[in-house]
Design a protein around this motif. Structure first.
Motif, mmCIF file in Angstrom:
data_model
loop_
_atom_site.group_PDB
_atom_site.id
_atom_site.type_symbol
_atom_site.label_atom_id
_atom_site.label_comp_id
_atom_site.label_asym_id
_atom_site.label_seq_id
_atom_site.Cartn_x
_atom_site.Cartn_y
_atom_site.Cartn_z
ATOM 1 N N ALA A 1 0.343 6.828 -6.749
ATOM 2 C CA ALA A 1 -0.568 7.668 -6.964
ATOM 3 C C ALA A 1 -0.427 9.261 -6.511
ATOM 4 O O ALA A 1 -0.906 9.944 -7.120
ATOM 5 C CB ALA A 1 -1.896 7.320 -6.032
ATOM 6 N N GLY A 2 0.554 9.253 -5.526
ATOM 7 C CA GLY A 2 0.874 10.852 -5.233
ATOM 8 C C GLY A 2 1.863 11.463 -6.589
ATOM 9 O O GLY A 2 1.610 12.427 -6.996
ATOM 10 N N ARG B 1 -0.731 12.237 -9.500
ATOM 11 C CA ARG B 1 -1.515 13.320 -8.939
ATOM 12 C C ARG B 1 -0.611 14.625 -9.230
ATOM 13 O O ARG B 1 -0.932 15.711 -9.992
ATOM 14 C CB ARG B 1 -1.881 13.181 -7.773
ATOM 15 C CG ARG B 1 -3.620 12.878 -7.843
ATOM 16 C CD ARG B 1 -4.026 13.210 -6.271
ATOM 17 N NE ARG B 1 -3.987 11.825 -5.552
ATOM 18 C CZ ARG B 1 -3.605 11.368 -4.533
ATOM 19 N NH1 ARG B 1 -2.452 12.269 -3.936
ATOM 20 N NH2 ARG B 1 -3.615 10.023 -4.181
ATOM 21 N N SER C 1 1.030 -1.178 -0.118
ATOM 22 C CA SER C 1 -0.049 -0.164 -0.123
ATOM 23 C C SER C 1 0.794 1.162 0.024
ATOM 24 O O SER C 1 0.638 2.343 -0.651
ATOM 25 C CB SER C 1 -1.107 -0.071 1.109
ATOM 26 O OG SER C 1 -0.444 0.551 2.482
ATOM 27 N N ARG C 2 1.974 1.143 0.558
ATOM 28 C CA ARG C 2 2.861 2.208 0.660
ATOM 29 C C ARG C 2 3.463 2.685 -0.766
ATOM 30 O O ARG C 2 3.421 3.838 -1.223
ATOM 31 C CB ARG C 2 4.230 2.066 1.407
ATOM 32 C CG ARG C 2 4.593 3.192 2.158
ATOM 33 C CD ARG C 2 5.798 3.083 3.014
ATOM 34 N NE ARG C 2 5.702 2.043 3.969
ATOM 35 C CZ ARG C 2 6.524 1.482 4.604
ATOM 36 N NH1 ARG C 2 7.809 1.996 4.671
ATOM 37 N NH2 ARG C 2 6.513 0.500 5.473
ATOM 38 N N ARG D 1 0.480 4.181 -2.615
ATOM 39 C CA ARG D 1 0.340 5.523 -2.642
ATOM 40 C C ARG D 1 1.392 6.419 -2.970
ATOM 41 O O ARG D 1 1.085 7.590 -3.556
ATOM 42 C CB ARG D 1 0.210 5.765 -0.990
ATOM 43 C CG ARG D 1 -1.051 5.467 -0.338
ATOM 44 C CD ARG D 1 -1.071 5.843 1.117
ATOM 45 N NE ARG D 1 -1.170 4.467 1.877
ATOM 46 C CZ ARG D 1 -0.414 4.400 3.039
ATOM 47 N NH1 ARG D 1 0.142 5.549 3.678
ATOM 48 N NH2 ARG D 1 -0.148 2.936 3.432
#
Length: 182
Positions: free
Chosen positions: A9-10, A13, A2-3, A6
């Protein structure tokens, strides 16, 4: 996991549209590779790949799998097996190779004249201002004060360079369109 998710995903963005397109392209490529690998593994490898003529690409020195001597329904027993071993397809000889006596042409003359382009082709009347100025060849319908319309769009007074005032923007004939006194 999950790290990592994330972090990706960061990054997407933060990188905006270009990053999103890169991730989308990567996903499409991944799906294609997985699909091709799946087809090759499920299909039994490359023994099922066919040449353009519908013959098998199995090399001639590899024996083809026998079907047990039984023919498919509707297939003649003496017909050649389409999955049997075959050699490489015959080479395609380009038609120009059939002319061994032909000699190459020499270089042609270099063009010396420029290309003539009809006026107004690009929608601009270049008789006003410098080369990079685009006074519309045809003003929008309903425009009565053409100089006012040009001023509203940031045009300064324009020197008439083409020798003619097609739009009638130089009313005092001083060589400057939409200048003082026009």
């Amino acid at each position: 996991m999950s790290r990592w998710f994330r972090a990706v995903a960061g990054w997407v963005r933060a990188s905006g549209r270009r990053g999103q397109l890169a991730v989308a392209a990567g996903l499409v490529l991944l799906v294609l590779v997985v699909g091709v690998v799946g087809v090759l593994v499920a299909g039994g490898g490359d023994s099922d790949i066919l040449w353009g003529g519908g013959t098998s690409a199995t090399p001639a020195d590899e024996p083809a799998e026998e079907s047990g001597g039984e023919s498919e329904p509707g297939q003649r027993p003496d017909a050649p097996d389409p999955t049997g071993p075959v050699g490489a397809p015959p080479p395609y000889v380009q038609p120009f190779a059939q002319q061994p006596g032909a000699k190459p042409r020499g270089a042609g003359p270099s063009p010396t004249a420029g290309v003539e382009i009809a006026e107004g082709t690009d929608g601009c009347d270049h008789a006003y201002g410098d080369r990079d100025v685009c006074v519309p060849w045809k003003f929008p319908d309903g425009v009565t004060d053409r100089c006012g319309w040009l001023r509203e769009r940031g045009f300064e007074p324009l020197k008439i360079t083409g020798g003619r005032d097609r739009h009638g923007l130089d009313r005092n004939d001083d060589g400057t369109a939409c200048g003082a006194g026009d």
